[in-house]
Design a protein around this motif. Structure first.
Motif, PDB file in Angstrom:
ATOM      1  N   THR A 179      21.306 -47.362   3.279  1.00 20.16           N
ATOM      2  CA  THR A 179      21.383 -46.169   2.608  1.00 20.16           C
ATOM      3  C   THR A 179      22.035 -45.084   3.309  1.00 20.16           C
ATOM      4  N   THR A 180      23.300 -44.802   2.736  1.00 19.21           N
ATOM      5  CA  THR A 180      23.916 -43.689   3.275  1.00 19.21           C
ATOM      6  C   THR A 180      23.792 -42.501   2.344  1.00 19.21           C
ATOM      7  N   SER A 181      24.917 -41.670   2.208  1.00 13.54           N
ATOM      8  CA  SER A 181      24.631 -40.287   1.378  1.00 13.54           C
ATOM      9  C   SER A 181      26.011 -39.753   1.079  1.00 13.54           C
ATOM     10  N   VAL A 182      25.975 -38.987  -0.141  1.00 10.17           N
ATOM     11  CA  VAL A 182      27.047 -38.086  -0.387  1.00 10.17           C
ATOM     12  C   VAL A 182      27.409 -37.238   0.888  1.00 10.17           C
ATOM     13  N   GLN A 183      26.488 -36.886   1.904  1.00  2.00           N
ATOM     14  CA  GLN A 183      26.686 -36.229   3.000  1.00  2.00           C
ATOM     15  C   GLN A 183      27.699 -36.826   3.749  1.00  2.00           C
ATOM     16  N   ALA A 184      27.860 -38.457   3.822  1.00  2.79           N
ATOM     17  CA  ALA A 184      28.899 -38.979   4.728  1.00  2.79           C
ATOM     18  C   ALA A 184      30.290 -38.541   4.308  1.00  2.79           C
ATOM     19  N   TYR A 185      30.562 -37.969   3.113  1.00  2.00           N
ATOM     20  CA  TYR A 185      31.967 -37.513   2.745  1.00  2.00           C
ATOM     21  C   TYR A 185      31.887 -35.863   2.520  1.00  2.00           C
ATOM     22  N   LYS A 186      30.909 -35.408   2.155  1.00  2.00           N
ATOM     23  CA  LYS A 186      31.193 -34.110   1.870  1.00  2.00           C
ATOM     24  C   LYS A 186      29.883 -33.446   2.595  1.00  2.00           C
ATOM     25  N   PRO A 187      29.735 -33.163   3.772  1.00  4.19           N
ATOM     26  CA  PRO A 187      28.627 -32.709   4.767  1.00  4.19           C
ATOM     27  C   PRO A 187      28.259 -31.488   4.439  1.00  4.19           C
ATOM     28  N   SER A 188      27.303 -31.158   4.403  1.00  2.06           N
ATOM     29  CA  SER A 188      26.773 -29.907   4.168  1.00  2.06           C
ATOM     30  C   SER A 188      26.491 -29.122   5.453  1.00  2.06           C
ATOM     31  N   PRO A 189      26.997 -28.022   5.809  1.00  2.62           N
ATOM     32  CA  PRO A 189      26.855 -27.415   7.019  1.00  2.62           C
ATOM     33  C   PRO A 189      25.335 -27.113   7.704  1.00  2.62           C
ATOM     34  N   HIS A 190      24.406 -26.975   6.877  1.00  2.72           N
ATOM     35  CA  HIS A 190      23.117 -26.963   7.427  1.00  2.72           C
ATOM     36  C   HIS A 190      22.252 -28.532   7.525  1.00  2.72           C
ATOM     37  N   LEU A 191      23.281 -29.370   7.315  1.00  2.00           N
ATOM     38  CA  LEU A 191      22.576 -30.896   7.737  1.00  2.00           C
ATOM     39  C   LEU A 191      23.867 -31.554   8.587  1.00  2.00           C
ATOM     40  N   LEU A 192      24.174 -30.997   9.451  1.00  3.58           N
ATOM     41  CA  LEU A 192      25.190 -31.539  10.203  1.00  3.58           C
ATOM     42  C   LEU A 192      24.931 -32.863  11.061  1.00  3.58           C
ATOM     43  N   ASP A 193      23.595 -32.613  11.754  1.00  7.30           N
ATOM     44  CA  ASP A 193      23.375 -33.955  12.485  1.00  7.30           C
ATOM     45  C   ASP A 193      23.102 -35.085  11.415  1.00  7.30           C
ATOM     46  N   TYR A 194      22.402 -34.831  10.384  1.00  8.10           N
ATOM     47  CA  TYR A 194      22.006 -35.760   9.283  1.00  8.10           C
ATOM     48  C   TYR A 194      23.270 -36.576   8.724  1.00  8.10           C
ATOM     49  N   ALA A 195      24.471 -35.565   8.504  1.00  9.61           N
ATOM     50  CA  ALA A 195      25.707 -35.935   8.018  1.00  9.61           C
ATOM     51  C   ALA A 195      26.316 -36.782   8.577  1.00  9.61           C
ATOM     52  N   MET A 196      26.375 -36.556  10.124  1.00  4.71           N
ATOM     53  CA  MET A 196      27.026 -37.366  11.137  1.00  4.71           C
ATOM     54  C   MET A 196      26.540 -38.788  10.922  1.00  4.71           C
ATOM     55  N   THR A 197      25.166 -39.030  10.771  1.00  3.88           N
ATOM     56  CA  THR A 197      24.641 -40.314  10.832  1.00  3.88           C
ATOM     57  C   THR A 197      24.987 -41.012   9.621  1.00  3.88           C
ATOM     58  N   LYS A 198      24.848 -40.513   8.453  1.00  8.58           N
ATOM     59  CA  LYS A 198      25.275 -41.033   7.211  1.00  8.58           C
ATOM     60  C   LYS A 198      26.821 -41.673   7.120  1.00  8.58           C
ATOM     61  N   SER A 199      27.739 -40.885   7.919  1.00  9.79           N
ATOM     62  CA  SER A 199      29.018 -41.182   7.970  1.00  9.79           C
ATOM     63  C   SER A 199      29.104 -42.487   8.695  1.00  9.79           C
ATOM     64  N   ALA A 200      28.129 -42.628   9.928  1.00 13.56           N
ATOM     65  CA  ALA A 200      28.034 -43.726  10.725  1.00 13.56           C
ATOM     66  C   ALA A 200      27.689 -44.900  10.087  1.00 13.56           C
ATOM     67  N   ILE A 201      26.724 -44.768   8.838  1.00 13.93           N
ATOM     68  CA  ILE A 201      26.267 -45.732   8.209  1.00 13.93           C
ATOM     69  C   ILE A 201      27.294 -46.443   7.360  1.00 13.93           C
ATOM     70  N   VAL A 202      28.153 -45.814   6.879  1.00 13.82           N
ATOM     71  CA  VAL A 202      29.414 -46.467   6.088  1.00 13.82           C
ATOM     72  C   VAL A 202      29.985 -47.077   7.069  1.00 13.82           C
ATOM     73  N   ALA A 203      30.430 -46.808   8.245  1.00 16.46           N
ATOM     74  CA  ALA A 203      31.112 -47.593   9.348  1.00 16.46           C
ATOM     75  C   ALA A 203      30.454 -48.820   9.604  1.00 16.46           C
ATOM     76  N   PHE A 204      28.992 -48.719  10.018  1.00 17.32           N
ATOM     77  CA  PHE A 204      28.290 -49.861  10.140  1.00 17.32           C
ATOM     78  C   PHE A 204      28.312 -50.952   9.000  1.00 17.32           C
ATOM     79  N   THR A 205      28.321 -50.306   7.976  1.00 20.56           N
ATOM     80  CA  THR A 205      28.099 -51.383   6.773  1.00 20.56           C
ATOM     81  C   THR A 205      29.449 -51.971   6.638  1.00 20.56           C
ATOM     82  N   GLN A 206      30.605 -51.292   6.508  1.00 16.63           N
ATOM     83  CA  GLN A 206      32.000 -51.792   6.357  1.00 16.63           C
ATOM     84  C   GLN A 206      32.215 -52.987   7.734  1.00 16.63           C
ATOM     85  N   GLY A 207      31.978 -52.743   8.788  1.00 20.66           N
ATOM     86  CA  GLY A 207      32.302 -53.491   9.863  1.00 20.66           C
ATOM     87  C   GLY A 207      31.346 -54.644  10.017  1.00 20.66           C
ATOM     88  N   LEU A 208      30.022 -54.408   9.680  1.00 16.78           N
ATOM     89  CA  LEU A 208      28.964 -55.567   9.863  1.00 16.78           C
ATOM     90  C   LEU A 208      29.387 -56.491   8.494  1.00 16.78           C
TER      91      LEU A 208
END
Length: 286
Positions: A179-208
């Motif tokens: 489960t990633t999120s729209v936050q991976a691509y369009k991060p909301s400033p108030h969810l900065l750390d959460y959005a970082m992780t959702k971007s990382a999940i995209v990379a993890f998914t594609q690499g794995l």
């Protein structure tokens, strides 16, 4: 059909994390009265992190009605919600295995996989869904290290540890859905750390997905937009207009996310790996 669920404004409401389903107004729809299975996952064994409520409960319900036995994690505070997910899975005629587990701890992740395999013998489908966020409208300076650590360990470390431990028990032809999120691509400033992780999940998914293609084990992800779950009133300062920013003008209900997970886990998606299914309510993504 896009207007079948409630639109903002919602009643003002606030909960302590991780939140409770029954205290939400309106109460989320997980597909209890609408989801109809057709045997897409007949005989499969699934493990879902964060399966007690929200998207996780909707996926557990759908998987069970598609013929899968379901193990899922919950925190101690989520036991009441976990009992309801258990009821829904068993009502579908499948085995439910609720496991109290804090995936921020590596030993807990290893024990989770061991218990699931001891009960089910294998893990055909792994859904990495558990997540944590906390809104900080004041900016990066207001994010304490304790919160940053919790977000990283829940959203990334736990996913990594559970996946690593589960893979020896995932047979060829198995599936992992993150489960990633729209936050991976369009991060909301108030969810900065959460959005970082959702971007990382995209990379993890594609690499794995590339690592496991030869086995083959397929690895994909779903990127929801705003979804009405207990995490929202437990972590947002104002929920009255939650989801109004999406082109459809409302948040999704968990029931609207579950079919994407069923598809990615099913034989119908046999040629799909390394992909992100966007379910954002119309928000355009790159």
């Amino acid at each position: 059909m896009t207007d079948q669920y409630p639109e903002p404004e919602f009643p003002a409401q606030e909960q302590e994390p991780p939140g409770r389903t029954a205290a939400m107004e309106p109460e989320p729809d997980h597909g209890e009265t609408t989801y109809r299975g057709s045997g897409k996952l007949s005989g499969r064994k699934a493990l879902i992190t964060g399966g007690d409520s929200g998207i996780g409960r909707a996926v557990a319900l759908a998987f069970a009605r598609e013929g899968a036995d379901v193990a899922f994690t919950h925190l101690p505070e989520e036991e009441k919600d976990a009992r309801e997910t258990t009821r829904l899975v068993e009502e579908a005629g499948r085995t439910a295995l609720p496991v109290e587990c804090d995936i921020r701890e590596e030993d807990a992740c290893l024990a989770l996989v061991e218990r699931t395999v001891a009960e089910f013998g294998r893990i055909d489908v792994l859904v990495n869904n558990a997540a944590y966020q906390m809104s900080r409208p004041e900016g990066i300076g207001a994010i304490p290290t304790e919160q940053f650590d919790r977000v990283m360990r829940t959203n990334l470390y736990g996913m990594f540890w559970v996946t690593k431990a589960a893979l020896p028990h995932v047979p060829d032809g198995g599936s992992i859905v993150n489960t990633t999120s729209v936050q991976a691509y369009k991060p909301s400033p108030h969810l900065l750390d959460y959005a970082m992780t959702k971007s990382a999940i995209v990379a993890f998914t594609q690499g794995l997905a590339q690592q496991l293609a030869e086995r083959p084990v397929r690895v994909n992800a779903v990127a929801p937009g705003p979804v009405w779950t207990p995490l929202i009133p437990a972590t947002m300062p104002d929920t009255t207009e939650f989801g109004k920013q999406s082109p459809l003008g409302r948040p999704a209900q968990p029931a609207e996310m579950a079919p994407a997970y069923v598809f990615l886990a099913s034989p119908e998606a046999s040629y799909i790996t390394g992909e992100i299914v966007n379910a954002t309510g119309g928000t355009p993504l790159p």
